[in-house]
Write a protein that holds these residues in place. Structure first.
Motif, PDB file in Angstrom:
ATOM      1  N   SER A 194     -12.288   6.746 -46.678  1.00  0.00           N
ATOM      2  CA  SER A 194     -13.660   6.879 -46.979  1.00  0.00           C
ATOM      3  C   SER A 194     -13.947   8.110 -47.685  1.00  0.00           C
ATOM      4  CB  SER A 194     -14.940   6.505 -46.254  1.00  0.00           C
ATOM      5  OG  SER A 194     -14.998   7.568 -45.171  1.00  0.00           O
ATOM      6  N   VAL A 195     -13.525   9.232 -47.126  1.00  0.00           N
ATOM      7  CA  VAL A 195     -13.483  10.468 -47.795  1.00  0.00           C
ATOM      8  C   VAL A 195     -12.558  10.514 -49.121  1.00  0.00           C
ATOM      9  CG1 VAL A 195     -12.889  12.997 -47.207  1.00  0.00           C
ATOM     10  CG2 VAL A 195     -14.172  11.750 -45.590  1.00  0.00           C
ATOM     11  N   GLY A 196     -11.457  10.190 -48.859  1.00  0.00           N
ATOM     12  CA  GLY A 196     -10.528   9.886 -49.969  1.00  0.00           C
ATOM     13  C   GLY A 196     -11.066   9.231 -51.039  1.00  0.00           C
ATOM     14  N   ARG A 197     -11.690   8.086 -50.895  1.00  0.00           N
ATOM     15  CA  ARG A 197     -12.259   7.314 -51.812  1.00  0.00           C
ATOM     16  C   ARG A 197     -13.431   7.868 -52.763  1.00  0.00           C
ATOM     17  NH1 ARG A 197     -13.787   2.754 -49.199  1.00  0.00           N
ATOM     18  NH2 ARG A 197     -11.697   1.880 -49.448  1.00  0.00           N
ATOM     19  N   GLU A 198     -14.212   8.769 -51.814  1.00  0.00           N
ATOM     20  CA  GLU A 198     -15.216   9.496 -52.466  1.00  0.00           C
ATOM     21  C   GLU A 198     -14.812  10.634 -53.288  1.00  0.00           C
ATOM     22  OE1 GLU A 198     -19.033  12.573 -50.810  1.00  0.00           O
ATOM     23  OE2 GLU A 198     -18.336  10.734 -49.716  1.00  0.00           O
ATOM     24  N   LEU A 199     -13.833  11.340 -52.848  1.00  0.00           N
ATOM     25  CA  LEU A 199     -13.271  12.419 -53.909  1.00  0.00           C
ATOM     26  C   LEU A 199     -12.530  11.954 -54.872  1.00  0.00           C
ATOM     27  CD1 LEU A 199     -11.766  14.550 -50.956  1.00  0.00           C
ATOM     28  CD2 LEU A 199     -13.498  15.061 -52.347  1.00  0.00           C
ATOM     29  N   ALA A 200     -11.688  10.706 -54.698  1.00  0.00           N
ATOM     30  CA  ALA A 200     -11.232  10.207 -56.006  1.00  0.00           C
ATOM     31  C   ALA A 200     -12.190   9.425 -56.878  1.00  0.00           C
ATOM     32  CB  ALA A 200     -10.148   8.920 -55.427  1.00  0.00           C
ATOM     33  N   SER A 201     -13.354   9.199 -56.488  1.00  0.00           N
ATOM     34  CA  SER A 201     -14.533   8.558 -57.293  1.00  0.00           C
ATOM     35  C   SER A 201     -15.072   9.800 -58.273  1.00  0.00           C
ATOM     36  CB  SER A 201     -15.511   7.832 -56.593  1.00  0.00           C
ATOM     37  OG  SER A 201     -15.079   6.666 -55.867  1.00  0.00           O
ATOM     38  N   SER A 202     -14.968  10.877 -57.522  1.00  0.00           N
ATOM     39  CA  SER A 202     -15.762  11.977 -58.487  1.00  0.00           C
ATOM     40  C   SER A 202     -14.356  12.843 -59.037  1.00  0.00           C
ATOM     41  CB  SER A 202     -16.220  12.962 -57.431  1.00  0.00           C
ATOM     42  OG  SER A 202     -15.650  13.624 -56.591  1.00  0.00           O
ATOM     43  N   TYR A 203     -13.326  12.291 -59.381  1.00  0.00           N
ATOM     44  CA  TYR A 203     -12.209  12.925 -59.828  1.00  0.00           C
ATOM     45  C   TYR A 203     -11.911  14.279 -59.407  1.00  0.00           C
ATOM     46  CZ  TYR A 203     -13.150   8.925 -62.962  1.00  0.00           C
ATOM     47  OH  TYR A 203     -13.312   7.975 -63.661  1.00  0.00           O
ATOM     48  N   ALA A 204     -12.009  14.477 -57.955  1.00  0.00           N
ATOM     49  CA  ALA A 204     -11.705  15.669 -57.503  1.00  0.00           C
ATOM     50  C   ALA A 204     -10.448  15.846 -56.935  1.00  0.00           C
ATOM     51  CB  ALA A 204     -12.990  15.838 -56.262  1.00  0.00           C
ATOM     52  N   LEU A 205      -9.438  14.773 -57.060  1.00  0.00           N
ATOM     53  CA  LEU A 205      -8.111  14.964 -56.386  1.00  0.00           C
ATOM     54  C   LEU A 205      -7.233  15.184 -57.685  1.00  0.00           C
ATOM     55  CD1 LEU A 205      -8.537  12.226 -53.645  1.00  0.00           C
ATOM     56  CD2 LEU A 205      -8.560  14.601 -53.276  1.00  0.00           C
ATOM     57  N   THR A 206      -6.185  15.858 -57.274  1.00  0.00           N
ATOM     58  CA  THR A 206      -5.077  15.871 -58.232  1.00  0.00           C
ATOM     59  C   THR A 206      -3.810  15.335 -57.316  1.00  0.00           C
ATOM     60  OG1 THR A 206      -4.418  18.351 -57.612  1.00  0.00           O
ATOM     61  CG2 THR A 206      -5.890  17.427 -59.508  1.00  0.00           C
ATOM     62  N   GLU A 207      -2.526  15.110 -58.075  1.00  0.00           N
ATOM     63  CA  GLU A 207      -1.215  14.782 -57.387  1.00  0.00           C
ATOM     64  C   GLU A 207      -1.052  15.584 -56.072  1.00  0.00           C
ATOM     65  OE1 GLU A 207      -0.008  17.934 -60.553  1.00  0.00           O
ATOM     66  OE2 GLU A 207      -1.302  16.128 -60.400  1.00  0.00           O
ATOM     67  N   LYS A 208      -1.377  16.938 -56.279  1.00  0.00           N
ATOM     68  CA  LYS A 208      -0.932  17.835 -55.035  1.00  0.00           C
ATOM     69  C   LYS A 208      -1.755  17.357 -53.581  1.00  0.00           C
ATOM     70  CE  LYS A 208      -4.226  21.750 -55.908  1.00  0.00           C
ATOM     71  NZ  LYS A 208      -5.127  21.134 -55.287  1.00  0.00           N
ATOM     72  N   ASP A 209      -3.075  16.626 -53.939  1.00  0.00           N
ATOM     73  CA  ASP A 209      -3.807  16.181 -52.600  1.00  0.00           C
ATOM     74  C   ASP A 209      -3.345  14.924 -52.394  1.00  0.00           C
ATOM     75  OD1 ASP A 209      -5.782  18.481 -53.229  1.00  0.00           O
ATOM     76  OD2 ASP A 209      -6.494  17.372 -55.151  1.00  0.00           O
TER      77      ASP A 209
END
Length: 188
Positions: free
Chosen positions: A120-135
């Protein structure tokens, strides 16, 4: 009342596919030099170094070798775009998949310490484009994880069955061989 819809462009065919289709056609009609030249152009365009011989790693010279080089280039160029099965089916080479296993890549979101984040946390961060390949951390998995583990593709996969609704509309149609019918679509 007229409702204007948002217009969206989508890629139907990339330029690389046009080039590879042209290369395949050139090779199969006896113009292997043109086909090889197109392979070299594709590799140059991709930023591959020309090498000492200036052939960008293309070593094929015969019609058969160039056919294989084109197929390999399509596999690389269209990785993860769903072309491989259809290329092998079109060329009647599905037997190359017999005995192979399918693998996929799983990406798991991690924090700065490398600890896995909850879905759920990963999905939320991905939805807000807060993740890059290093994450992410990545792992290769066999697909599917259970059930059939080795591919076996029967001959009847080259010709799919005719839908029952189509057969019902025309009593002159016959189902394809291998799918309960008598019609041989190879016309042999």
């Amino acid at each position: 009342m007229l409702i204007e819809r948002e217009k969206k462009d989508y890629v139907l065919m990339r330029f690389a596919e046009v080039m590879l289709n042209y290369a395949e056609t050139a090779n199969e009609t006896g113009n292997s030099d043109i086909a090889k030249g197109i392979l070299i152009e594709i590799r140059e365009r991709a930023g591959i170094l020309p090498g000492a011989d200036g052939n960008y790693g293309v070593v094929a010279s015969t019609r058969e070798e160039i056919r294989e080089a084109i197929l390999a280039e399509r596999n690389i160029e269209f990785a993860f775009e769903g072309h491989r099965f259809w290329d092998l089916r079109r060329l009647r080479m599905l037997d190359r998949l017999d005995g192979t296993t399918k693998h996929g890549v799983e990406a798991i979101a991690v924090d700065e310490n490398g600890t896995e984040l909850s879905l759920s946390v990963g999905r939320e961060l991905a939805s807000s484009y807060a993740l890059t390949e290093k994450d992410f951390k990545y792992q290769v998995l066999q697909v599917p994880r259970s059930g059939v583990q080795s591919n076996v593709l029967p001959e009847n996969y080259y010709f799919f069955p005719i839908q029952q609704a189509v057969l019902d509309r025309n009593n002159q149609l016959e189902q394809n061989v291998g799918w309960g019918g008598t019609f041989d679509p190879t016309l042999e």
